[in-house]
Design a protein around this motif. Structure first.
Motif, short mmCIF file in Angstrom:
data_model
loop_
_atom_site.label_atom_id
_atom_site.label_comp_id
_atom_site.label_asym_id
_atom_site.label_seq_id
_atom_site.Cartn_x
_atom_site.Cartn_y
_atom_site.Cartn_z
N ALA A 98 -95.76 24.70 -8.93
CA ALA A 98 -94.34 25.02 -9.09
C ALA A 98 -94.17 26.35 -9.83
O ALA A 98 -93.29 27.15 -9.50
N HIS A 99 -95.04 26.59 -10.80
CA HIS A 99 -95.01 27.87 -11.51
C HIS A 99 -95.33 29.03 -10.57
O HIS A 99 -94.76 30.11 -10.69
N PHE A 100 -96.23 28.79 -9.62
CA PHE A 100 -96.55 29.81 -8.62
C PHE A 100 -95.32 30.12 -7.78
O PHE A 100 -95.01 31.29 -7.52
N GLY A 101 -94.61 29.08 -7.36
CA GLY A 101 -93.40 29.27 -6.56
C GLY A 101 -92.32 30.06 -7.29
O GLY A 101 -91.49 30.70 -6.65
N LEU A 102 -92.38 30.04 -8.60
CA LEU A 102 -91.41 30.78 -9.41
C LEU A 102 -91.96 32.14 -9.85
O LEU A 102 -91.37 32.81 -10.70
#
Length: 130
Positions: A98-102
């Motif tokens: 999820a951090h990657f997606g952000l």
């Protein structure tokens, strides 16, 4: 926005706290006519990511985090079935993805942190019991 952890050790502690946060939803399942199991908690990783980072939860932002987490889960789960069979590790992976997606983590950083989490799984489990 709350800064991302700088060390693997800090990530391990944050993942434990995030998982504990997600686990608090389990007793509320019957209120919405749902059975929430620990194996389902990886679905909550994107929203917990936003909460921990202090990022405002908009539809667009949540979609980016969720898409990254679930696409990564599907793409990687078949390659690492023994890791993804453990709810706390599946959650950790989706939380990081999820951090990657952000745009807060790179794929390389996710891999390094996830390797550390898997290597220190027993410590993570102990953190989850406290």
């Amino acid at each position: 926005m709350n800064p991302v952890p700088k060390s693997n050790e800090a990530w391990l502690k944050e993942i434990a706290a995030a998982y504990a946060d997600a686990r608090e939803t389990i007793p509320f399942g019957p209120l919405v006519d749902a059975e929430i199991r620990e194996a389902d908690l990886f679905h909550l990783a994107p929203v917990v990511c936003l909460k921990i980072r202090g990022i405002k939860r908009t539809k667009a932002v949540l979609k980016k985090a969720t898409d990254a987490a679930l696409v990564s889960y599907v793409a990687t789960g078949a390659q690492e079935p023994e890791v993804f069979a453990k709810p706390h590790l599946a959650f950790a992976f989706c939380y990081l993805a999820a951090h990657f997606g952000l745009d807060l983590l790179t794929e390389e950083k996710i891999g390094a942190v996830m390797d550390f989490v898997v290597e220190h799984e027993k410590r993570l489990a102990r953190l989850l019991r406290t």
